[in-house]
Design a protein around this motif. Structure first.
Motif, short mmCIF file in Angstrom:
data_model
loop_
_atom_site.label_atom_id
_atom_site.label_comp_id
_atom_site.label_asym_id
_atom_site.label_seq_id
_atom_site.Cartn_x
_atom_site.Cartn_y
_atom_site.Cartn_z
N ALA A 96 0.83 -1.20 0.00
CA ALA A 96 0.00 0.00 0.00
C ALA A 96 0.87 1.26 0.00
O ALA A 96 0.52 2.26 -0.64
CB ALA A 96 -0.93 -0.01 1.21
N LYS A 97 1.99 1.23 0.71
CA LYS A 97 2.90 2.38 0.69
C LYS A 97 3.51 2.58 -0.69
O LYS A 97 3.68 3.71 -1.14
CB LYS A 97 4.01 2.18 1.73
CG LYS A 97 3.56 2.35 3.18
CD LYS A 97 4.75 2.16 4.11
CE LYS A 97 4.35 2.37 5.56
NZ LYS A 97 5.51 2.17 6.48
N TYR B 194 -4.17 2.09 2.20
CA TYR B 194 -3.08 2.05 3.18
C TYR B 194 -3.64 1.97 4.60
O TYR B 194 -3.13 1.21 5.45
CB TYR B 194 -2.20 3.28 3.01
CG TYR B 194 -1.21 3.50 4.13
CD1 TYR B 194 -0.13 2.64 4.30
CD2 TYR B 194 -1.38 4.54 5.04
CE1 TYR B 194 0.76 2.83 5.33
CE2 TYR B 194 -0.48 4.73 6.07
CZ TYR B 194 0.58 3.88 6.23
OH TYR B 194 1.45 4.06 7.25
#
Length: 299
Positions: A28-29, A85
């Motif tokens: 997600a980052k 995220y």
């Protein structure tokens, strides 16, 4: 307890869930970062072509080369990357809380079987003492019956007490074997595991008032896992509504076109260059109600 936590399928599954959660957070980052691609090509062209109805060999140098670097970045997507995220982070928190809960559960099971072994040994010891007393009572009853001071019923009662004590010993031994087997299974040992016979220390007592107990329960791993799952569901729902927003992306590239050659030379020598930078925006007006179907899903 350490062996059981290390080898229990429940804790192993929880640790795997934590690793999956960490990978999801990292993925997600990475969605916030631009993509980067390198490309290189070397092409050999040949053959014939028709000129005034006559096939003639293709003229020119056969080997051509291109190389480039390109990048793409999502500038705005309605917050989908951010909500994904947040959902991944909340799922990781839930996995950590579940791991803590399973660790305590496994530790409780191990300690329960450990003290069950000690209890079975004490029961066997008490049953042997009961057998000794019953045998002495049987001898006394038999002597009294021979002397005429007791009836046969008294002797039979004493004999029944002996049998009851022997049965109690067998039950205690069976309970000890079952507890040893259960403890061995929990720690996943190839050899029999049992409690230390000399371990008879008392467990300390902890007095907790109602307010402290309520606070500990609300801060427990089960509640933390439920709260984290709820937060993850909320974030996932918000991410599902982002298709109602437009998306904006940026892209750029830099390329080189080296001079063509007669033989393969890898693309060295003089070269021409090209650059490109662009912004694009898109908005989905209708996609067969797929967006609406996802957006109607509530936590």
């Amino acid at each position: 307890v350490r062996l059981a936590v290390q080898n229990s399928p429940l804790t192993v599954a929880c640790r795997n869930g934590e690793r999956s959660g960490e990978a999801s957070v990292m993925f997600a980052k990475s969605a916030f970062l631009p993509s980067l691609a390198l490309s290189y090509s070397a092409t050999n062209a040949g053959g014939t072509q028709f000129i005034q109805g006559t096939p003639v060999p293709i003229s020119g140098l056969p080997w051509t080369y291109t190389r480039s670097i390109s990048s793409n970045l999502t500038v705005f997507d309605g917050g989908a990357h951010w909500y994904n995220y947040k959902a991944a982070g909340a799922s990781l928190d839930a996995a950590v809380a579940s791991d803590v809960s399973q660790r305590y559960g496994v530790a409780l099971s191990v300690k329960t079987q450990y003290f069950a072994i000690l209890a079975a040994r004490e029961q066997e010891s008490a049953a042997r003492r009961q057998l000794e007393e019953a045998q002495q009572a049987l001898q006394v009853s038999a002597a009294k019956m021979l002397a005429g001071a007791a009836t046969r019923a008294d002797s039979l009662t004493a004999a029944l007490s002996v049998g009851t004590a022997q049965l109690a010993i067998l039950n205690a031994q069976n309970a000890l074997l079952n507890a040893n087997a259960a403890l061995t299974r929990l720690v996943a040992s190839p050899v029999m595991v049992t409690a230390v016979a000399a371990d008879t220390s008392d467990i300390g007592r902890m007095d907790i008032d109602e307010g402290s107990l309520t606070k500990m329960a609300l801060e427990g791993p089960a509640v933390k896992a439920a709260v984290a799952f709820y937060a993850a569901s909320q974030a996932s729902h918000k991410a599902a509504t982002t298709p109602y927003m437009p998306s904006i992306s940026a892209s750029g590239s830099y390329g080189q076109n080296p001079k063509a050659t007669q033989g393969f030379e890898g693309g060295g020598g003089p070269t021409t260059t090209s650059t490109r930078f662009g912004l694009s925006a898109s908005y989905t007006i209708f996609n067969n109600y797929s967006r609406e179907q996802i957006g109607r899903a509530h936590v």
